[in-house]
Design an enzyme around this catalytic site. Structure first.
Site, PDB file in Angstrom:
ATOM      1  N   GLY A   9       0.834  -1.203   0.000  1.00 22.92           N
ATOM      2  CA  GLY A   9       0.000   0.000   0.000  1.00 22.92           C
ATOM      3  C   GLY A   9       0.865   1.248   0.000  1.00 22.92           C
ATOM      4  O   GLY A   9       0.538   2.255   0.638  1.00 22.92           O
ATOM      5  N   GLN A  13      -1.970   7.442   1.204  1.00 27.85           N
ATOM      6  CA  GLN A  13      -1.625   8.674   1.918  1.00 27.85           C
ATOM      7  C   GLN A  13      -0.441   8.467   2.865  1.00 27.85           C
ATOM      8  O   GLN A  13       0.490   9.265   2.890  1.00 27.85           O
ATOM      9  CB  GLN A  13      -2.843   9.183   2.716  1.00 27.85           C
ATOM     10  CG  GLN A  13      -2.630  10.559   3.331  1.00 27.85           C
ATOM     11  CD  GLN A  13      -3.592  10.880   4.469  1.00 27.85           C
ATOM     12  OE1 GLN A  13      -4.311   9.989   4.946  1.00 27.85           O
ATOM     13  NE2 GLN A  13      -3.610  12.113   4.897  1.00 27.85           N
ATOM     14  N   ASP A  35       2.168  -1.812  -4.414  1.00 32.06           N
ATOM     15  CA  ASP A  35       0.753  -1.433  -4.346  1.00 32.06           C
ATOM     16  C   ASP A  35       0.043  -2.155  -5.481  1.00 32.06           C
ATOM     17  O   ASP A  35       0.703  -2.732  -6.351  1.00 32.06           O
ATOM     18  CB  ASP A  35       0.607   0.106  -4.483  1.00 32.06           C
ATOM     19  CG  ASP A  35      -0.657   0.623  -3.798  1.00 32.06           C
ATOM     20  OD1 ASP A  35      -1.759   0.154  -4.144  1.00 32.06           O
ATOM     21  OD2 ASP A  35      -0.547   1.483  -2.914  1.00 32.06           O
ATOM     22  N   ILE A  36      -1.300  -2.084  -5.492  1.00 32.54           N
ATOM     23  CA  ILE A  36      -2.005  -2.710  -6.617  1.00 32.54           C
ATOM     24  C   ILE A  36      -2.027  -1.796  -7.845  1.00 32.54           C
ATOM     25  O   ILE A  36      -2.473  -2.188  -8.907  1.00 32.54           O
ATOM     26  CB  ILE A  36      -3.462  -3.135  -6.264  1.00 32.54           C
ATOM     27  CG1 ILE A  36      -4.216  -1.994  -5.571  1.00 32.54           C
ATOM     28  CG2 ILE A  36      -3.479  -4.397  -5.428  1.00 32.54           C
ATOM     29  CD1 ILE A  36      -5.708  -2.231  -5.507  1.00 32.54           C
ATOM     30  N   TYR A 143     -15.179  -0.600   9.285  1.00 35.15           N
ATOM     31  CA  TYR A 143     -13.735  -0.371   9.377  1.00 35.15           C
ATOM     32  C   TYR A 143     -13.237  -0.609  10.809  1.00 35.15           C
ATOM     33  O   TYR A 143     -12.232  -1.283  11.031  1.00 35.15           O
ATOM     34  CB  TYR A 143     -13.463   1.066   8.940  1.00 35.15           C
ATOM     35  CG  TYR A 143     -12.042   1.533   9.033  1.00 35.15           C
ATOM     36  CD1 TYR A 143     -11.071   1.045   8.183  1.00 35.15           C
ATOM     37  CD2 TYR A 143     -11.667   2.506   9.972  1.00 35.15           C
ATOM     38  CE1 TYR A 143      -9.763   1.504   8.255  1.00 35.15           C
ATOM     39  CE2 TYR A 143     -10.370   2.962  10.042  1.00 35.15           C
ATOM     40  CZ  TYR A 143      -9.424   2.465   9.181  1.00 35.15           C
ATOM     41  OH  TYR A 143      -8.132   2.924   9.256  1.00 35.15           O
ATOM     42  N   LYS A 147     -10.499  -3.252  12.298  1.00 32.17           N
ATOM     43  CA  LYS A 147      -9.290  -2.826  13.021  1.00 32.17           C
ATOM     44  C   LYS A 147      -9.237  -3.437  14.424  1.00 32.17           C
ATOM     45  O   LYS A 147      -8.180  -3.853  14.896  1.00 32.17           O
ATOM     46  CB  LYS A 147      -9.209  -1.298  13.093  1.00 32.17           C
ATOM     47  CG  LYS A 147      -8.840  -0.641  11.778  1.00 32.17           C
ATOM     48  CD  LYS A 147      -7.426  -0.989  11.345  1.00 32.17           C
ATOM     49  CE  LYS A 147      -7.050  -0.381  10.014  1.00 32.17           C
ATOM     50  NZ  LYS A 147      -5.765  -0.870   9.482  1.00 32.17           N
TER      51      LYS A 147
HETATM   52  N1  SER Z   1      -8.687   8.367   9.201  1.00 31.64           N
HETATM   53  C1  SER Z   1      -9.352   7.117   9.075  1.00 31.64           C
HETATM   54  C2  SER Z   1     -10.709   7.277   8.513  1.00 31.64           C
HETATM   55  O1  SER Z   1     -11.236   8.350   8.593  1.00 31.64           O
HETATM   56  C3  SER Z   1      -9.480   6.462  10.408  1.00 31.64           C
HETATM   57  O2  SER Z   1      -8.413   5.625  10.634  1.00 31.64           O
HETATM   58  O3  SER Z   1     -11.241   6.330   8.031  1.00 31.64           O
END
Ligand code: SER
Length: 313
Positions: A9, A13, A35-36, A143, A147
């Site tokens: 990756g 960013q 990266d892909i 997400y 995590k």
């Molecule tokens: N900055 C990320 C997001 O907004 C959170 O880890 O998804």
């Protein structure tokens, strides 16, 4: 043994700036970016690059063997806003890539791993202010669930198989070299771009949504520091709380207006508001400070100065 690092990756960013920082520290040829898809020209020209899908174990194993990789930084992930739209794809990418890397560690094919966690591991029942290292989590986003699960697996692989995996719960990250994509904290990057290009910005979060944030230079320094710390200093093997500053869309607007007085803001909260509402407002990172000497350098004013200066030139 000489260091040979693989970044998965690398065009994202964080990955972009991490690649530059690691290449500066250890030499361009010791750091393999992957990266892909291809990244910016300056990234592609700064050293070796491989097209690589982090969810493809065989391809990953091949690259690790070819370059005799001993450290992997897994920066490929689907972020919070996009993950709400594609839950299964987010789970598959975020978890399979992590298992692949942890399994390389378990099989002693690599000796050290960095994997980023996030403030998204926390949820609506978590204490919002000065959120402790250990507290109620119960994330309510796709997400965040990936995590938090990832943190448990890191801890498990460390204690069960001795895998040296290290992790940070990044706050929202603000940077000028590469734009973020698909996150809830992205507004705090977009706002600087729009302030300069249009003199106005419509925020997708409400004016008083206070979130933990960090300038990218701090995030990169924290990453290099935790990876270079002696192993006995790393006492948390799930992921460390990490903090620098907290602000609202209204406060970042005021800090931009000190440089661009005519800058205008409007608020049109969308589905990302609910994600932001479920996250902490500020983070207690005293454990990271104590264990491996973490200290942030950039506050909001300094971040605004850096962002405007670099985006303008
Ligand atoms: N900055 C990320 C997001 O907004 C959170 O880890 O998804």
């Amino acid at each position: 043994m000489s260091k040979s690092i693989l970044i998965l990756g690398a065009c994202g960013q964080i990955g972009t700036e991490l690649t530059f920082a690691l290449r500066e520290k250890f030499g361009g040829e010791s750091v393999i970016a992957s990266d892909i898809r291809e990244g910016s020209e300056v990234l592609m020209e700064s050293g070796p690059f491989e097209i690589l899908d982090a969810t493809d174990y065989d391809a990953l194993e091949e690259v690790v063997a070819y370059y005799e990789i001993n450290e992997v930084y897994l920066m490929a992930a689907m972020l919070s806003a996009t993950a709400e739209k594609f839950p299964l794809r987010a789970w598959n990418l975020n978890m399979n890539s992590l298992f692949n890397v942890l399994n390389l560690g378990k099989e002693k094919k690599i000796s050290k791993i960095f994997w980023p966690s996030s403030i998204a591991v926390f949820g609506p029942k978590t204490p919002k202010e000065n959120t402790p290292q250990n507290t109620i989590m119960e994330p309510s986003t796709v997400y965040g669930i990936s995590k938090q699960s990832g943190e448990r697996w890191c801890d498990y692989y460390h204690h069960k198989f001795g895998v040296d995996v290290r992790s940070l719960r990044y706050p929202g990250l603000i940077s000028w070299k590469t734009q973020p994509g698909g996150g809830t904290t992205d507004y705090a990057v977009e706002i600087y771009h729009k302030a300069l290009s249009e003199g106005a910005y419509t925020s997708f979060l409400d004016k008083d949504s206070k979130l933990p944030m960090m300038f990218m230079d701090d995030a990169i320094r924290a990453t290099l520091d935790i990876m270079e710390s002696d192993t006995e200093n790393i006492k948390v093997r799930s992921s460390y709380n990490l903090a620098a500053m907290s602000f609202t869309p209204e406060e970042i607007t005021e800090s931009i207006q000190k440089h661009i007085p005519e800058f205008k803001i409007a608020y049109e909260p969308d589905f990302r508001q609910a994600i932001a509402d479920s996250w902490p407002s500020s983070i207690d990172d005293s454990k990271a400070q104590k264990d491996w000497g973490w200290q942030a350098e950039f506050d909001l004013e300094k971040t605004t100065e850096e962002m405007l200066k670099n985006l303008e030139s």
